[in-house]
Design a protein around this motif. Structure first.
Motif, PDB file in Angstrom:
ATOM      1  N   UNK A  61      -6.169  -9.907  -3.657  1.00  0.00           N
ATOM      2  CA  UNK A  61      -5.003  -9.074  -3.944  1.00  0.00           C
ATOM      3  C   UNK A  61      -4.295  -8.795  -2.620  1.00  0.00           C
ATOM      4  N   UNK A  62      -3.073  -8.311  -2.711  1.00  0.00           N
ATOM      5  CA  UNK A  62      -2.351  -7.929  -1.505  1.00  0.00           C
ATOM      6  C   UNK A  62      -1.789  -6.525  -1.679  1.00  0.00           C
ATOM      7  N   UNK A  63      -2.051  -5.667  -0.696  1.00  0.00           N
ATOM      8  CA  UNK A  63      -1.541  -4.303  -0.778  1.00  0.00           C
ATOM      9  C   UNK A  63      -1.958  -3.493   0.429  1.00  0.00           C
ATOM     10  N   UNK A  64      -1.400  -2.300   0.524  1.00  0.00           N
ATOM     11  CA  UNK A  64      -1.727  -1.365   1.603  1.00  0.00           C
ATOM     12  C   UNK A  64      -2.414  -0.143   1.015  1.00  0.00           C
ATOM     13  N   UNK A  65      -3.657   0.052   1.400  1.00  0.00           N
ATOM     14  CA  UNK A  65      -4.483   1.167   0.929  1.00  0.00           C
ATOM     15  C   UNK A  65      -3.891   2.493   1.425  1.00  0.00           C
ATOM     16  N   UNK A  66      -3.888   3.530   0.590  1.00  0.00           N
ATOM     17  CA  UNK A  66      -3.265   4.796   1.011  1.00  0.00           C
ATOM     18  C   UNK A  66      -3.858   5.434   2.261  1.00  0.00           C
ATOM     19  N   UNK A  67      -5.162   5.241   2.512  1.00  0.00           N
ATOM     20  CA  UNK A  67      -5.738   5.846   3.716  1.00  0.00           C
ATOM     21  C   UNK A  67      -5.329   5.101   4.986  1.00  0.00           C
ATOM     22  N   UNK A  68      -4.675   3.942   4.823  1.00  0.00           N
ATOM     23  CA  UNK A  68      -4.145   3.214   5.974  1.00  0.00           C
ATOM     24  C   UNK A  68      -2.653   3.488   6.181  1.00  0.00           C
ATOM     25  N   UNK A  69      -2.110   4.395   5.394  1.00  0.00           N
ATOM     26  CA  UNK A  69      -0.692   4.767   5.545  1.00  0.00           C
ATOM     27  C   UNK A  69      -0.581   5.816   6.649  1.00  0.00           C
ATOM     28  N   UNK A  92      -2.877  -9.728  -7.746  1.00  0.00           N
ATOM     29  CA  UNK A  92      -2.485  -8.336  -8.000  1.00  0.00           C
ATOM     30  C   UNK A  92      -1.950  -7.713  -6.713  1.00  0.00           C
ATOM     31  N   UNK A  93      -1.290  -6.565  -6.871  1.00  0.00           N
ATOM     32  CA  UNK A  93      -0.906  -5.728  -5.742  1.00  0.00           C
ATOM     33  C   UNK A  93      -1.958  -4.628  -5.659  1.00  0.00           C
ATOM     34  N   UNK A  94      -2.753  -4.644  -4.598  1.00  0.00           N
ATOM     35  CA  UNK A  94      -3.817  -3.651  -4.530  1.00  0.00           C
ATOM     36  C   UNK A  94      -4.642  -3.753  -3.262  1.00  0.00           C
ATOM     37  N   UNK A  95      -5.403  -2.720  -2.880  1.00  0.00           N
ATOM     38  CA  UNK A  95      -5.329  -1.551  -3.711  1.00  0.00           C
ATOM     39  C   UNK A  95      -4.298  -0.590  -3.144  1.00  0.00           C
ATOM     40  N   UNK A 124       7.253  -9.414  -8.703  1.00  0.00           N
ATOM     41  CA  UNK A 124       6.430 -10.632  -8.740  1.00  0.00           C
ATOM     42  C   UNK A 124       5.603 -10.755 -10.013  1.00  0.00           C
ATOM     43  N   UNK A 125       5.814  -9.816 -10.929  1.00  0.00           N
ATOM     44  CA  UNK A 125       5.092  -9.821 -12.207  1.00  0.00           C
ATOM     45  C   UNK A 125       3.579  -9.839 -12.000  1.00  0.00           C
ATOM     46  N   UNK A 126       3.102  -8.916 -11.164  1.00  0.00           N
ATOM     47  CA  UNK A 126       1.677  -8.789 -10.878  1.00  0.00           C
ATOM     48  C   UNK A 126       1.176  -7.409 -11.307  1.00  0.00           C
ATOM     49  N   UNK A 127      -0.089  -7.323 -11.710  1.00  0.00           N
ATOM     50  CA  UNK A 127      -0.663  -5.995 -11.993  1.00  0.00           C
ATOM     51  C   UNK A 127      -0.902  -5.230 -10.703  1.00  0.00           C
ATOM     52  N   UNK A 128      -1.078  -3.928 -10.823  1.00  0.00           N
ATOM     53  CA  UNK A 128      -1.434  -3.104  -9.661  1.00  0.00           C
ATOM     54  C   UNK A 128      -2.848  -2.555  -9.845  1.00  0.00           C
ATOM     55  N   UNK A 129      -3.521  -2.310  -8.723  1.00  0.00           N
ATOM     56  CA  UNK A 129      -4.841  -1.685  -8.751  1.00  0.00           C
ATOM     57  C   UNK A 129      -4.713  -0.385  -7.977  1.00  0.00           C
ATOM     58  N   UNK A 130      -4.900   0.726  -8.688  1.00  0.00           N
ATOM     59  CA  UNK A 130      -4.595   2.050  -8.152  1.00  0.00           C
ATOM     60  C   UNK A 130      -5.829   2.754  -7.606  1.00  0.00           C
ATOM     61  N   UNK A 131      -5.712   3.214  -6.355  1.00  0.00           N
ATOM     62  CA  UNK A 131      -6.695   4.093  -5.731  1.00  0.00           C
ATOM     63  C   UNK A 131      -6.144   5.510  -5.842  1.00  0.00           C
TER      64      UNK A 131
END
Length: 259
Positions: A61-69, A92-95, A124-131
């Motif tokens: 998956x590709x995404x930016x984790x909230x604790x890395x913001x 997917x976009x995650x997490x 991009x029509x991808x699901x998201x994985x939510x933290x």
């Protein structure tokens, strides 16, 4: 027995010395797919390397984790944008999401980053994985804005209340990720899960974290998803094989891989 690990970080340093053995144990346990969420720019290379080495078994998956913001979030988002624009195999976009457990300094930035990544998921029509950690109401309010869209995904590592589960179920395209927390003595999940239809549940490990009993305290790995499965089967009063089949199909459906 068929099992799918919808959320595992086997590309982290904790697995650098014995990854082949970890993967073999996962296969022996019946795991057919392992989905790997990114954390930030530092984890992209190792994640893609593992997924390349175990192509067809591990999926990135590709995404930016909230604790890395943090203050550099725009640079991080730019890197993610480039990866999504280029030819890729991201499922997917995650997490992504919000985490206010440790620190609320970058609350607004977390909210902005979460929304931006939701927009990419739709583009991009991808699901998201939510933290989500100590941020349920914030996340729910953002998701409400997208209720009429095609947005879908997984609410990862759910450990909330029956009321929170009901609010997640309002979003028909979302499943609820359950991991080793369900086996913990103080977990409220055994009381909450009977109120969640099994066709909305996906299994995960969140390796190397949240190891289920009886191995709690040790490094988690994908093979341990079997212990979570056994507990969930007990809660639903079903055979583990059937729960494994249903939850595996649920996961593959979210990621658009159900055949």
């Amino acid at each position: 027995m068929r099992l799918v690990d919808s959320h595992s970080h086997l590309f982290l340093e904790e697995f650098s010395n014995d990854l082949p053995q970890v993967m073999e144990r996962a296969r022996e346990a019946g795991v057919t797919h392992i989905f790997m969420p990114n954390i930030d720019s530092t984890t992209i290379k190792p994640m893609l390397h593992v997924c390349s080495e175990y192509r067809g078994f591990c999926f990135p998956m590709m995404g930016l984790h909230p604790t890395s913001v943090n203050r550099d979030y725009k640079k991080e988002l730019a890197i993610i944008a480039r990866h999504l624009e280029a030819p890729n195999e991201y499922v997917a976009i995650g997490e992504i999401g919000m985490d206010l457990y440790w620190d609320k300094t970058f609350l607004e930035e977390q909210r902005l980053v979460f929304r931006q990544q939701i927009e990419w998921a739709l583009e991009y029509n991808l699901p998201i994985v939510i933290h989500c950690r100590d941020a349920f109401d914030y996340i729910y309010k953002i998701l409400e804005m997208y209720k009429s869209t095609s947005l879908k995904g997984i609410f990862h590592s759910f450990a909330g209340t029956q009321e929170e589960a009901s609010r997640i179920l309002e979003f028909s395209g979302f499943s609820i990720g359950i991991n080793g927390v369900v086996t913990f003595k103080k977990s409220s999940l055994p009381e909450v899960l009977p109120h969640i239809p099994l066709d909305r549940i996906v299994l995960e490990t969140d390796s190397p974290y949240l190891t289920p009993a009886p191995n709690r305290g040790k490094r988690n790995e994908s093979a341990n998803i079997k212990d979570t499965l056994i507990k969930i089967a007990e809660i639903y009063g079903m055979q583990p094989e059937e729960v494994g089949r249903i939850t595996s199909e649920n996961t593959l459906k979210v990621f658009g891989m159900l055949k």
